[in-house]
Every structure is written in C-alpha cells, then in structure tokens.
Design a protein around this motif. Structure first.
Motif, PDB file in Angstrom:
ATOM      1  N   GLN A  96     -22.558  -9.980 -23.398  1.00  0.00           N
ATOM      2  CA  GLN A  96     -22.560  -8.262 -23.469  1.00  0.00           C
ATOM      3  C   GLN A  96     -22.537  -7.819 -21.033  1.00  0.00           C
ATOM      4  OE1 GLN A  96     -23.930  -7.297 -27.231  1.00  0.00           O
ATOM      5  NE2 GLN A  96     -22.568  -7.685 -27.935  1.00  0.00           N
ATOM      6  N   ALA A  97     -24.183  -8.414 -21.344  1.00  0.00           N
ATOM      7  CA  ALA A  97     -25.103  -8.447 -20.210  1.00  0.00           C
ATOM      8  C   ALA A  97     -24.040  -7.752 -19.134  1.00  0.00           C
ATOM      9  CB  ALA A  97     -25.883  -8.509 -20.203  1.00  0.00           C
ATOM     10  N   GLU A  98     -22.796  -8.855 -19.440  1.00  0.00           N
ATOM     11  CA  GLU A  98     -21.885  -9.010 -18.104  1.00  0.00           C
ATOM     12  C   GLU A  98     -20.828  -7.612 -17.584  1.00  0.00           C
ATOM     13  OE1 GLU A  98     -21.494 -14.469 -18.176  1.00  0.00           O
ATOM     14  OE2 GLU A  98     -20.570 -12.607 -19.132  1.00  0.00           O
ATOM     15  N   GLY A  99     -20.432  -6.604 -18.826  1.00  0.00           N
ATOM     16  CA  GLY A  99     -20.796  -6.314 -18.540  1.00  0.00           C
ATOM     17  C   GLY A  99     -18.533  -6.108 -19.132  1.00  0.00           C
ATOM     18  N   ILE A 100     -17.602  -7.198 -19.759  1.00  0.00           N
ATOM     19  CA  ILE A 100     -16.604  -7.177 -20.055  1.00  0.00           C
ATOM     20  C   ILE A 100     -16.677  -6.698 -21.354  1.00  0.00           C
ATOM     21  CG2 ILE A 100     -15.318  -9.004 -20.398  1.00  0.00           C
ATOM     22  CD1 ILE A 100     -16.327 -10.920 -18.603  1.00  0.00           C
ATOM     23  N   GLU A 101     -16.271  -5.501 -21.506  1.00  0.00           N
ATOM     24  CA  GLU A 101     -16.672  -4.513 -22.736  1.00  0.00           C
ATOM     25  C   GLU A 101     -15.135  -4.346 -23.231  1.00  0.00           C
ATOM     26  OE1 GLU A 101     -20.122  -1.524 -21.281  1.00  0.00           O
ATOM     27  OE2 GLU A 101     -18.138  -1.168 -20.969  1.00  0.00           O
ATOM     28  N   ARG A 102     -13.943  -4.128 -22.488  1.00  0.00           N
ATOM     29  CA  ARG A 102     -12.731  -3.387 -23.263  1.00  0.00           C
ATOM     30  C   ARG A 102     -11.643  -3.544 -21.490  1.00  0.00           C
ATOM     31  NH1 ARG A 102     -11.081   1.325 -21.239  1.00  0.00           N
ATOM     32  NH2 ARG A 102     -11.803   2.352 -19.867  1.00  0.00           N
ATOM     33  N   LYS A 103     -10.381  -3.740 -22.734  1.00  0.00           N
ATOM     34  CA  LYS A 103      -9.575  -4.074 -21.665  1.00  0.00           C
ATOM     35  C   LYS A 103      -9.173  -2.148 -20.659  1.00  0.00           C
ATOM     36  CE  LYS A 103      -5.420  -2.998 -22.649  1.00  0.00           C
ATOM     37  NZ  LYS A 103      -3.620  -2.644 -23.181  1.00  0.00           N
ATOM     38  N   ILE A 104      -9.125  -2.481 -19.444  1.00  0.00           N
ATOM     39  CA  ILE A 104      -9.394  -1.253 -18.482  1.00  0.00           C
ATOM     40  C   ILE A 104      -8.095  -0.846 -17.624  1.00  0.00           C
ATOM     41  CG2 ILE A 104     -11.808  -1.273 -17.891  1.00  0.00           C
ATOM     42  CD1 ILE A 104     -11.606  -2.071 -15.488  1.00  0.00           C
ATOM     43  N   ILE A 105      -7.117  -2.390 -17.689  1.00  0.00           N
ATOM     44  CA  ILE A 105      -6.097  -2.055 -16.666  1.00  0.00           C
ATOM     45  C   ILE A 105      -4.935  -3.017 -17.510  1.00  0.00           C
ATOM     46  CG2 ILE A 105      -6.074  -2.719 -15.190  1.00  0.00           C
ATOM     47  CD1 ILE A 105      -4.174  -0.132 -15.438  1.00  0.00           C
ATOM     48  N   GLU A 106      -3.205  -2.273 -17.435  1.00  0.00           N
ATOM     49  CA  GLU A 106      -2.733  -3.347 -18.106  1.00  0.00           C
ATOM     50  C   GLU A 106      -1.418  -2.953 -17.069  1.00  0.00           C
ATOM     51  OE1 GLU A 106       0.217  -4.549 -21.620  1.00  0.00           O
ATOM     52  OE2 GLU A 106      -1.335  -4.076 -22.434  1.00  0.00           O
ATOM     53  N   PRO A 113     -15.114   4.022 -16.138  1.00  0.00           N
ATOM     54  CA  PRO A 113     -15.041   5.382 -16.876  1.00  0.00           C
ATOM     55  C   PRO A 113     -13.822   5.606 -17.618  1.00  0.00           C
ATOM     56  CG  PRO A 113     -16.086   4.666 -14.686  1.00  0.00           C
ATOM     57  CD  PRO A 113     -15.080   3.913 -14.765  1.00  0.00           C
ATOM     58  N   LYS A 114     -14.390   5.736 -19.034  1.00  0.00           N
ATOM     59  CA  LYS A 114     -12.713   5.855 -20.177  1.00  0.00           C
ATOM     60  C   LYS A 114     -11.940   7.290 -19.390  1.00  0.00           C
ATOM     61  CE  LYS A 114     -14.158   3.743 -23.378  1.00  0.00           C
ATOM     62  NZ  LYS A 114     -14.329   3.731 -25.408  1.00  0.00           N
ATOM     63  N   ASP A 115     -13.079   8.334 -17.895  1.00  0.00           N
ATOM     64  CA  ASP A 115     -12.770   9.866 -17.822  1.00  0.00           C
ATOM     65  C   ASP A 115     -11.822   9.305 -16.251  1.00  0.00           C
ATOM     66  OD1 ASP A 115     -13.846   9.270 -16.520  1.00  0.00           O
ATOM     67  OD2 ASP A 115     -15.911  10.876 -17.048  1.00  0.00           O
ATOM     68  N   GLY A 140      -7.884  14.604 -15.674  1.00  0.00           N
ATOM     69  CA  GLY A 140      -6.890  15.239 -15.594  1.00  0.00           C
ATOM     70  C   GLY A 140      -6.802  15.912 -14.407  1.00  0.00           C
ATOM     71  N   LYS A 141      -7.629  15.819 -14.224  1.00  0.00           N
ATOM     72  CA  LYS A 141      -7.932  16.493 -12.182  1.00  0.00           C
ATOM     73  C   LYS A 141      -8.159  15.570 -11.425  1.00  0.00           C
ATOM     74  CE  LYS A 141     -10.601  20.182 -10.101  1.00  0.00           C
ATOM     75  NZ  LYS A 141     -12.037  21.275 -10.509  1.00  0.00           N
ATOM     76  N   ILE A 142      -7.105  15.630  -9.877  1.00  0.00           N
ATOM     77  CA  ILE A 142      -6.994  15.300  -9.052  1.00  0.00           C
ATOM     78  C   ILE A 142      -8.617  15.769  -8.120  1.00  0.00           C
ATOM     79  CG2 ILE A 142      -6.122  14.634  -6.306  1.00  0.00           C
ATOM     80  CD1 ILE A 142      -3.853  15.450  -8.012  1.00  0.00           C
ATOM     81  N   ILE A 143      -9.457  14.754  -8.076  1.00  0.00           N
ATOM     82  CA  ILE A 143     -10.882  14.678  -7.086  1.00  0.00           C
ATOM     83  C   ILE A 143     -10.848  13.843  -6.116  1.00  0.00           C
ATOM     84  CG2 ILE A 143     -11.875  14.800  -8.841  1.00  0.00           C
ATOM     85  CD1 ILE A 143     -12.801  11.821  -8.499  1.00  0.00           C
ATOM     86  N   ASP A 144      -9.417  12.771  -5.474  1.00  0.00           N
ATOM     87  CA  ASP A 144      -9.382  11.883  -4.700  1.00  0.00           C
ATOM     88  C   ASP A 144      -8.185  11.814  -4.190  1.00  0.00           C
ATOM     89  OD1 ASP A 144     -10.044  11.530  -1.960  1.00  0.00           O
ATOM     90  OD2 ASP A 144     -10.833   9.535  -3.355  1.00  0.00           O
ATOM     91  N   GLN A 145      -7.304  11.962  -2.677  1.00  0.00           N
ATOM     92  CA  GLN A 145      -6.582  11.190  -2.514  1.00  0.00           C
ATOM     93  C   GLN A 145      -6.028  10.305  -1.596  1.00  0.00           C
ATOM     94  OE1 GLN A 145      -2.656  13.061  -3.129  1.00  0.00           O
ATOM     95  NE2 GLN A 145      -1.989  12.508  -1.702  1.00  0.00           N
ATOM     96  N   GLU A 146      -5.973   8.852  -1.215  1.00  0.00           N
ATOM     97  CA  GLU A 146      -6.039   8.388   0.331  1.00  0.00           C
ATOM     98  C   GLU A 146      -4.788   7.670  -0.097  1.00  0.00           C
ATOM     99  OE1 GLU A 146      -8.890   5.098  -0.017  1.00  0.00           O
ATOM    100  OE2 GLU A 146      -8.558   4.742  -2.455  1.00  0.00           O
TER     101      GLU A 146
END
Length: 476
Positions: free
Chosen positions: A220-230, A374-376, A428-434
């Motif tokens: 659990q300390a490794e931080g593999i908590e959940r699916k973050i992208i597919e 981060p979920k947000d 939902g708010k754009i904070i960066d674009q590169e």
C-alpha cells in the motif's frame, strides 16, 4: 645401672610411641574411603568407599544427562518436544573431584595424610552446553514444519479494483534468548534425582515473528491505489502477424511497475517481447513506405502508451512521430520506434509507484495505469494541422508508353505539419496548456511513369531515402 635401665625404658617407650604413630599415620593415609563430611553437589559421600563413590558418580552423571526437558510454545499446537538433556547438548562432569580423589593415593605417606587432612568438604559437578546440538535438532526444516513459512502479501487487480491478499507471518526460535533460558534451567546439582521419577524440565521456546519481505502495508505504501487512466486503440484490419506482434509487445509491458523517478524504455520492452514471444512477418515502414518485415505493428503499443502517458501528465523523455500517418490515432499523437535509432521513453514523476496493465482483446489494445493521481485533475490533447505538404513528384521511365506520354503509377499522399497541445484541468477549469510536439509527416511521393520524347526524365523531388525500419525490427 639404674640410669642405663631408665634410658632403655625411655628409648623403648619412644620407639613404641613412634611405631604407634606411624602405624596410625599409615592407616589414616591409606584409607580407601572419602574423608568425613564431604558433600558433592548435595550428595553426602563422606566416609563412603572411594571406588563405590566413583562408580555411583558415573551413574548419577548419566542419570542427570537422562533428565527430560520439555520444549513447548504457543505456536506448537500443544505438541511439545521431549528430549533428554544429553540430546539437547548437555554434558555433566566432575573432573575436579576425580582428580582430588586420585591425589589421595599419590605421593609419600606424609603427603597423602596431609592431603586427606586438608581435603575440601564441598565439591560441585559442572555442566557443558553445546547449543549447536540443539540447533541441529530444531533445524530450519523442523521450524518450517512447526511454525510455517512467511508468505508475501499479493496485490491483484480484478475489474480494475486493486485488492490485497494479506501476508502470512511465521515464527522462528530466538536462539540468543533460548541459550540464556536453557543455561539457567539446567540443574547444577543432584537434587532432581531425589524425586522418583524425576520431573521433566519445562521450557517455553522463545519465538520471534518472521515477517515476509512483502506485506500489505509495504504494498500500500507504493501508492498503487486505483486505476488512473485507460486508453485503447483498435487493430482494425491487421493481419494475424501484426496482431501477434502487438500482442507480444503488450504482454511484455503488462505488469510492469515503475518506481518513483524510474524511466520507461520501450527498447527493453521490444527486446523482452522478441525473446519471450518472438515476432512474425507484418508490414513495417522503410523510407516512407510500407514493406514486408518482421515485427510490424509494435509501435501501436508505444503509441497507445504515449497517449496514456500524456493523459496522466507524465514526463516524456524521448519520442518521435512516425514518418507516415497511422490509422489508429490522430496525427501528432503517435510514437514510433526504430531499433538503434528511435526510442520511446518516459519518466514516472507521480511520486508513487506506477503499475502498467496491457492486453489485446477482440482486436482492441488497452493500456491502463494504476497508481496515485489527483481525482480533480484531468488532461486532454488537442492536435492541429498547421501546414499541408504537397506530395513530391517522382518520375520513372516506362518504355511501354508512347513517346511523350506519361501515366500515374501511384497517387501520392499529402504530408502534414502538426502541433499537439496538452490541456490540464482542475475541477473542470483550464489551468495550463502546453505545446508538447511539432511533428512532420512527409506523406508519400506521386510516382509518374514516362516515356519522354527527348529521352530525359524531369527532375524528381522524391522524399529523402532513410532506410531505417520503423514500426518493426527488420526486413527480410
């Protein structure tokens, strides 16, 4: 005369007294018994015949070594180990006492008498304890049988949910503690022999908990908590060879874990896939053309990974687009591979471990990342064609045509210059674009067959010849 008789009487008297004293000294020095009031570890042996005491001493020492010691413990399920002290590595001896008895019979008369007179009244037996003998009895296989083996915790993923099977602990003997406890429990005198039968010595085995290398906590300390992208791409009309190659590369990626700061190296994935699964024949890209080759299709895995990487905000350290557009991704969102020339690499900058899952099912390649994210926060990609590149003209001689005529043998394909941007949103708010890339796709040349009337072909403006194998590993 009277003086002579008196002197003779005195002489005879002294001689008689001396004889009596010598006789008494001889009797005293030559006794075969132990001096009175002598004790040997609680055993009263004073006045007993020395030979009898020595014989009984051997029996008593043997009886002491035969005393039973019972080892038990909470983890032994009520099954105690019963050993004699000798089997547990204990030996008794009384060498000092034996040496002292032998001195009663050594030396001249006066020395023997003096030694008997000064003979110690208190003697002890001594113990020797060889812990290695006990260790051989309670060996590692015995410990495994009695106390089990430590089993690592296991992380599994079912229906994209991270689950853990807990670890199993084991117990092992704490030999340092046992050595001290056992030494203290070993009888130092003959008092246990007074009971009939002698009571066993009872010792609880001191145990230490043995944790496996991998625990639920460490996983659990490794931080593999959940699916973050597919992210998925479709294999479309890919032939069996290409499907095999994509599947082989996907299998080589599946289950890979990147630690924080680790760099993913696609060249190593290709090497592993080739060694473990092998590659089959399928179209590869050489000099801007699709030609038969070995390993065709492997870049669909690197390209699909590239999109998952971008949508997770990871750091791309090496990437180049294909020289030709691919049909499974938009322009600007692919990542090619050419062994020894072009690689795809990225770094895990999430601060936690990153697990990659990959599979091919029903001609769909799916890549999933599991970790901490981060979920947000979410990322999206936008690719724009900023320039179209007309296909160059390549002229070839065609004697089958009438003089001064020409025909199009192969229609060219337009090339493109594409810029791709990554947009970051929080709640939902754009904070960066590169802008993450500016890619050039050269397209394909229009091939024109001619039979020039003057014998000379027009100047060709063909694409540069770069004979490296993209999207594969070799050509026949």
């Amino acid at each position: 005369m009277k003086k002579i008789h008196l002197g003779l009487i005195i002489f005879i008297s002294l001689l008689l007294v001396g004889s009596i004293c010598y006789g008494g000294l001889t009797l005293y020095a030559n006794q075969k018994t132990i001096p009175k009031n002598v004790m040997l570890s609680g055993w009263n042996i004073g006045g007993k015949p020395a030979a009898e005491v020595l014989h009984e001493l051997d029996e008593r020492l043997s009886a002491m070594e035969s005393l039973q010691v019972q080892f038990h413990g909470e983890q032994m399920n009520g099954e105690a180990e019963l050993l004699s002290l000798k089997e547990a590595g204990v030996e008794y001896e009384a060498d000092d006492f034996r040496d002292a008895l032998s001195k009663l019979m050594e030396g001249d008369l006066w020395e023997r008498a003096e030694y008997r007179y000064k003979f110690n009244k208190q003697w002890s037996i001594y113990t020797g304890h060889d812990l290695d003998i006990l260790k051989k009895r309670f060996h590692s296989e015995w410990e495994k049988e009695r106390f089990g083996e430590a089993v690592n915790a296991v992380r599994s993923i079912t229906d994209d949910i991270v689950r853990y099977s807990p670890e199993k602990t084991a117990f092992r003997i704490d030999w340092a503690v046992l050595s001290d406890q056992f030494s203290a429990a070993i009888p130092g005198d003959f008092s246990p022999l007074q009971a009939d039968p002698p009571k066993p010595i009872v010792l609880e085995l001191p145990l230490t908990k043995r944790l496996p290398d991998v625990t639920v906590k460490s996983l659990q300390a490794e931080g593999i908590e959940r699916k973050i992208i597919e992210f998925s791409t479709y294999l479309g009309a890919s032939g069996p060879g290409r499907v095999h190659n994509v599947t082989a590369a996907a299998q080589a990626v599946d289950g890979m874990i990147l630690k924080p700061g680790d760099e993913f190296n696609y060249a190593e994935v290709v090497e592993k896939a080739q060694q473990e699964y092998g590659f089959e024949e399928a179209p590869v890209i050489v000099s801007g053309k699709l030609v038969p080759g070995i390993g065709g299709g492997i870049c669909q895995v690197s390209s699909t990974l590239y999109n998952a990487v971008l949508l997770t905000g990871l750091e791309v350290t090496e990437r180049r687009n294909h020289s030709l557009p691919v049909n499974y991704l938009p322009l600007g969102q692919d990542a090619t591979f050419a062994e020894g020339y072009i690689n795809f690499r990225f770094r895990n900058n999430t601060g936690k471990h990153l697990l990659i899952r990959s599979e091919v099912q029903e001609k769909t390649l799916t890549l999933k990342f599991f970790g901490t994210f981060p979920k947000d926060t979410e990322y999206s990609l936008e690719s724009k064609t900023v320039e179209s590149i007309p296909p160059p003209m390549k002229y070839v001689r065609d004697a089958s045509l009438s003089a001064g005529t020409h025909r199009i043998i192969q229609e060219g394909k337009t090339g493109y210059v594409v810029e791709t941007y990554r947009v970051k949103r929080e709640n939902g708010k754009i904070i960066d674009q590169e802008r993450i890339s500016r890619d050039i796709y050269r397209g394909q040349s229009t091939i024109i067959g001619m039979n020039p009337s003057n014998g000379e072909l027009p100047n060709s403006q063909d694409l540069p010849n770069t004979p490296i194998v993209e999207d594969g590993i070799s050509i026949p």
